[in-house]
Design an enzyme around this catalytic site. Structure first.
Site, short mmCIF file in Angstrom:
data_model
loop_
_atom_site.label_atom_id
_atom_site.label_comp_id
_atom_site.label_asym_id
_atom_site.label_seq_id
_atom_site.Cartn_x
_atom_site.Cartn_y
_atom_site.Cartn_z
CE LYS A 3 33.82 -34.40 13.92
NZ LYS A 3 34.94 -34.77 12.97
CG ASP A 17 33.48 -32.01 11.33
OD1 ASP A 17 34.28 -32.71 10.90
OD2 ASP A 17 32.35 -31.65 11.19
P1 NDP Z 1 32.92 -26.66 6.04
O1 NDP Z 1 31.95 -26.00 6.97
O2 NDP Z 1 34.13 -25.66 5.88
O3 NDP Z 1 32.01 -26.72 4.82
C1 NDP Z 1 31.27 -27.38 4.70
C2 NDP Z 1 30.52 -27.30 3.27
O4 NDP Z 1 29.51 -28.40 3.04
C3 NDP Z 1 29.92 -26.38 2.79
O5 NDP Z 1 30.08 -26.05 1.49
C4 NDP Z 1 28.51 -26.59 3.09
O6 NDP Z 1 27.48 -25.66 2.35
C5 NDP Z 1 28.32 -27.95 2.73
N1 NDP Z 1 27.34 -28.73 3.39
C6 NDP Z 1 27.32 -28.92 4.75
N2 NDP Z 1 26.41 -29.27 5.40
C7 NDP Z 1 25.50 -29.48 4.14
C8 NDP Z 1 24.31 -30.20 3.81
N3 NDP Z 1 23.27 -30.71 5.00
N4 NDP Z 1 23.70 -30.52 2.64
C9 NDP Z 1 24.65 -29.90 1.58
N5 NDP Z 1 25.97 -29.28 1.64
C10 NDP Z 1 26.22 -29.17 3.19
O7 NDP Z 1 33.12 -27.79 6.61
P2 NDP Z 1 34.52 -28.83 6.21
O8 NDP Z 1 34.87 -28.62 4.66
O9 NDP Z 1 35.62 -28.85 7.44
O10 NDP Z 1 33.94 -30.35 6.56
C11 NDP Z 1 33.22 -30.92 5.16
C12 NDP Z 1 33.22 -32.48 5.48
O11 NDP Z 1 34.62 -32.88 5.68
C13 NDP Z 1 32.34 -32.74 6.60
O12 NDP Z 1 31.86 -34.23 6.69
C14 NDP Z 1 33.56 -33.09 7.82
O13 NDP Z 1 33.23 -33.72 8.73
C15 NDP Z 1 34.73 -33.57 6.91
N6 NDP Z 1 36.12 -33.58 7.45
C16 NDP Z 1 36.55 -32.11 7.85
C17 NDP Z 1 37.85 -32.12 8.08
C18 NDP Z 1 38.43 -30.87 8.59
O14 NDP Z 1 39.72 -31.02 8.73
N7 NDP Z 1 37.84 -29.69 8.52
C19 NDP Z 1 38.84 -33.47 8.30
C20 NDP Z 1 38.25 -34.62 7.92
C21 NDP Z 1 36.80 -34.54 7.45
P3 NDP Z 1 26.58 -24.57 3.05
O15 NDP Z 1 27.53 -23.47 3.35
O16 NDP Z 1 25.44 -24.34 2.37
O17 NDP Z 1 26.40 -25.20 4.58
O1 2IT Z 2 36.82 -35.24 10.83
C1 2IT Z 2 37.60 -35.11 11.28
O2 2IT Z 2 38.84 -35.98 11.12
C2 2IT Z 2 37.95 -33.75 11.59
N1 2IT Z 2 37.10 -32.87 11.64
C3 2IT Z 2 39.52 -33.25 11.95
C4 2IT Z 2 39.74 -33.73 13.52
C5 2IT Z 2 40.89 -33.08 14.06
O3 2IT Z 2 41.10 -33.39 15.26
O4 2IT Z 2 41.67 -32.50 13.38
#
Ligand code: NDP
Ligand code: 2IT
Length: 448
Positions: free
Chosen positions: A129, A169
């Protein structure tokens, strides 16, 4: 907290001592160790080869300066990270997070989780990561591009399609992957598609990668429901966050007959009893990069609550899809009181340990992130597969592969839970199944 077996307790104490101040990393390690008692009892060979101790120490940790120039001509300095945690099963694989809260402890918690998640997918990918404390919010396109170029100017020497393959992420989506890939290509003079995943569809990306994490989480929950003779039909669902994972989780819930009535961002949440309008949400978040509060300007019968907790909204299924530790004991108690039956983590470690305990005590089904959100990284592995064979698959074919992978993970969690005396416990099952596959590979590869 439950009491750890003596050997696991020693390992945990060592992790605390060697990694001071890294609370999220401690929490992620603790959650896995809590599940491994029956495994080490049955398999003394893992202890003999210090497999768990080795797993808790990243293979490599890279920290670097990222200097860039903002639109006003000021020189800015951020910190970049890449933690290459474990490569027993394949090249390091995991996302990059750009958020002001990022520090080593967060990157290590995410990298540690990623090892077991990637193992659970059954695909040949190790765990890693990275990220930066850069805050993309309010930054112009040009600033984001220059930051990404500066970040890659150091990172490029550490990554490669057979070495380490970053992706997105929080704060890193298609736009950022484009700038990062462009700079990698420029520096190396190689069109090495497999070095990053989450690429655009016209330049090596995979169909369904954008949707994969959210869709995958919902496929997982669909299996949990099916195992109990139930379905999404008519279910009220609350999703937290409104980013990549939240939007596509909501989309798949709607396709399967459920209604997502609320979502959020870090400022507040919106409730729309008719069901969140996804075209509007995509326009706000993906096109305008605006706040969720603006939703009610277009949908006047929805309401926006500034601050507060989205978990106050009564639901049957809760999908935390924002960030770590966003759902605490108080929120869990509210969900239980309101009759919530299933909680599945779209985000990484969004539920605090006391929330998880409360769900277990109340009989709420709980799917941990390393199982429920593995669809994103699994589809990244499918993207790598397409890049390696210079192929590109259709949306339907890729989505079917994703659904099969999520069903497989669901079944593996239940089988491992059963085998180690924790029937129905998805958390224990995910930790055990994820661990055993990596541990066996580490044994086979010797002390390295
Ligand atoms: P994005 O940046 O697209 O969206 C993040 C969302 O979460 C936004 O709405 C943001 O709001 C909110 N958020 C972030 N930080 C905070 C905080 N401290 N308090 C409240 N709200 C918060 O990210 P993703 O959707 O890609 O990721 C979301 C989660 O999913 C993370 O935990 C990530 O690690 C996990 N994840 C993502 C994957 C992927 O493929 N993208 C794969 C597996 C897991 P704001 O705009 O106000 O910051
Ligand atoms: O938390 C996760 O699994 C991710 N942000 C996606 C990682 C990836 O390599 O697609």
């Amino acid at each position: 907290m439950p009491i750890l077996d003596e050997k696991l307790g020693d390992i945990y104490d060592e992790v605390l001592r060697r990694n001071p101040g890294e609370d999220e990393f401690h929490q992620a390690v603790r959650e896995v160790l809590d599940s491994l008692g029956p495994v080490v009892a049955k398999h003394p060979e893992y202890g003999d080869a210090a497999v768990i101790r080795r797993l808790c120490e990243p293979e490599r940790q890279i920290i670097f300066r990222v200097p860039w120039v903002d639109d006003a001509g000021n020189v800015r300095i951020n910190r970049g990270f890449r933690v290459e945690f474990n490569s027993a099963l394949g090249p390091y694989k995991g996302g990059l997070r750009f958020h002001p809260s990022v520090y080593l402890g967060i990157v290590k918690f995410l990298g540690f989780e990623q090892i077991f998640k990637n193992s659970l997918t059954g695909m040949p990918i190790g765990g890693g990561k990275g990220g930066s404390d850069f805050d993309p919010k309010g930054r112009s396109d040009g600033e984001v591009m220059r930051f990404c170029q500066a970040f890659m100017t150091e990172l490029y020497r550490h990554i490669g399609e057979h070495t380490d393959v970053p992706a997105g992420d929080i704060g890193v989506g298609g736009r950022e992957i484009g700038y990062l890939f462009g700079q990698y290509k420029r520096i190396t003079n190689r069109y090495e598609s497999g070095v990053l995943t989450g690429k655009g569809l016209t330049w090596g990306g995979s169909q369904v990668r954008t949707e994969a994490t959210g869709y995958g989480t919902v496929f997982f929950v669909e299996e949990m429901l099916k195992a109990r003779g139930d379905s999404f039909d008519g279910k009220r669902v609350v999703v937290s966050g409104s980013g990549n994972v939240a939007i596509y989780a909501a989309e798949k819930v709607r396709q399967l007959g459920g209604t997502v009535i609320a979502c959020s961002d870090s400022n507040g949440y919106v409730v729309d009893e008719k069901g969140i309008d996804l075209d509007l949400l995509k326009d706000i978040k993906e096109k305008r990069r605006a706040r969720v509060s603006t939703y009610v300007e277009a949908r006047t019968d929805a309401r926006y609550v500034e601050g507060g907790s989205v978990w106050d909204v009564a639901c049957d299924v809760a999908l935390p899809c924002a960030t770590q530790n966003e759902l605490n004991g108080r929120d869990a108690a509210t969900l239980v009181k309101n009759g919530c039956a299933i909680v599945a983590e779209g985000a990484n470690m969004p539920c605090t340990p006391d929330a998880v305990r409360l769900f277990a005590d109340a009989g709420v089904l709980f799917a941990p992130g390393k199982a429920a959100n593995a669809g994103g990284v699994a589809t990244s592995a499918l993207e790598m597969q397409q890049n390696a064979s210079r192929d590109s698959w259709s949306f339907d074919h890729t989505e079917r592969r994703l659904a099969d992978i999520m069903h497989g993970i669901h079944d593996r969690c239940l089988e491992s839970a059963e085998l180690y005396g924790k029937p129905g416990n998805y958390l224990a099952g995910a930790n055990i199944a994820g661990f055993i596959q990596v541990a066996d590979a580490m044994l086979a590869l010797g002390v390295i």
